[in-house]
Design a protein around this motif. Structure first.
Motif, short mmCIF file in Angstrom:
data_model
loop_
_atom_site.label_atom_id
_atom_site.label_comp_id
_atom_site.label_asym_id
_atom_site.label_seq_id
_atom_site.Cartn_x
_atom_site.Cartn_y
_atom_site.Cartn_z
N GLN A 18 31.59 27.21 44.59
CA GLN A 18 32.12 27.52 43.25
C GLN A 18 33.55 27.03 43.10
N GLN B 276 34.77 24.03 40.60
CA GLN B 276 35.75 24.31 39.56
C GLN B 276 36.97 23.43 39.69
N GLY C 142 33.65 37.67 30.01
CA GLY C 142 32.53 37.22 30.82
C GLY C 142 31.26 38.01 30.60
N ASN D 13 23.36 33.62 30.53
CA ASN D 13 23.39 33.05 31.89
C ASN D 13 22.20 33.53 32.71
N TYR E 187 29.22 29.20 37.05
CA TYR E 187 30.67 29.17 37.23
C TYR E 187 31.13 27.89 37.92
N ALA F 127 35.72 26.23 35.04
CA ALA F 127 36.52 27.38 34.59
C ALA F 127 37.62 26.89 33.66
N CYS G 59 40.82 29.74 42.06
CA CYS G 59 39.37 29.57 42.02
C CYS G 59 38.69 30.27 43.20
N SER H 143 38.91 34.12 42.75
CA SER H 143 38.02 34.54 41.69
C SER H 143 36.57 34.53 42.16
N ALA H 144 36.19 33.50 42.90
CA ALA H 144 34.82 33.42 43.41
C ALA H 144 34.56 34.49 44.46
N GLY I 209 34.03 38.11 43.05
CA GLY I 209 32.96 38.34 42.09
C GLY I 209 32.00 39.43 42.56
N TRP J 87 28.05 39.69 38.64
CA TRP J 87 27.04 38.65 38.54
C TRP J 87 26.20 38.52 39.82
#
Length: 275
Positions: A82, A86, A120, A127, A147, A150, A202, A205-206, A209, A212
């Motif tokens: 991811q 990104q 989101g 999604n 994702y 971004a 990035c 953030s990944a 998570g 999701w």
């Protein structure tokens, strides 16, 4: 010899910085020490745990009670794919929004900014339907597909590219550099601090998570470590030391990433931003 004058303002600043450091560091200290203390010492309920005896038994218990090792690998793989995707899409989009002259560039950037205005959660159902329709539910690709790009990373790199001297890019183009070569060999090296800042954002953030991956996966072995930690809290509610050990496993990568990348993070965030 000149001595720095101590003023009430400087004392207040140092006191404020000390308070901020304590507030930030104290939870990390409690997590690390409690995760390595024997269960009996944790049961004593001290506000500030003292690392008199340290053990890895809690870490082993956390790994044995849930498939955290497998989930750790899933999280690492999802974060790498991811964050890498990104970063690539952000660099390409930011380059296209800054250097080539083309009609509609301002509108395209406005659309990128518009994506930041949508929460989101509002995109979860579309999604979910899309990923399920592609047959990617309960898989690593299902976690990362929504994702792969971004808007914030695009914005961050666009602002960084705007601060670069355009003359250098024009000189490279006159020397025969193609668009991709100019991006890889001219633009990105000059924006390395901001590029590393975007990469850290990035990756963090990944890694962090939760909602999701919980929604799109069904089997425990295909879930991320954050989802596994939530299940560990339920299963080990009576053994807080094991929960702290699982938390430590989740905390370590982010802590190491920030510690080793703080120099680039500060330079990237403190760099001059132009519009």
């Amino acid at each position: 010899m000149n001595r720095r004058r101590i003023t009430p303002g400087s004392v207040l600043r140092w006191v404020w910085l000390t308070v901020v450091v304590v507030v930030v560091v104290f939870p990390v200290y409690v997590t690390v020490v409690t995760a390595l203390l024997p269960e009996g010492d944790v049961a004593a309920g001290r506000l500030v745990p003292v690392p008199s005896r340290l053990t890895l038994d809690n870490v082993r218990a956390a790994l044995d009670s849930a498939p955290l090792a497998r989930q750790y690998l899933v999280s690492v793989g999802a974060t790498a794919v991811q964050a890498g995707a990104q970063l690539v899409t952000a660099a390409l989009a930011a380059y296209a929004l800054v250097f080539p002259r083309w009609r509609g560039r301002g509108l395209a950037f406005a659309l990128v900014l518009a994506t930041l205005a949508f929460p989101g959660e509002s995109l979860v159902i579309p999604n979910f339907e899309t990923v399920s329709g592609l047959g990617l539910r309960d898989s690593l690709l299902g976690i990362v597909v929504p994702y792969l790009a971004a808007g914030y990373a695009v914005f961050l790199l666009r602002q960084a590219f705007l601060a670069l001297p355009r003359e250098v890019w024009e000189a490279a183009r006159l020397d025969g550099c193609g668009e991709l070569r100019a991006l890889l060999h001219v633009v990105l090296p000059m924006a390395r601090p901001q590029l590393i800042t975007a990469a850290m954002w990035c990756a963090l953030s990944a890694w962090n998570g939760y909602f999701w991956p919980l929604l799109i996966t069904d089997s425990p072995q295909r879930r991320t470590i954050q989802v596994g930690l939530a299940q560990l809290v339920v299963d080990q509610a009576t053994t807080p030391a094991v929960i702290y050990a699982g938390t430590l496993l989740v905390l370590l990568p982010t802590l190491l990433l920030v510690l080793f990348g703080q120099r680039f993070l500060v330079r990237g965030l403190a760099a001059r931003v132009t519009t």
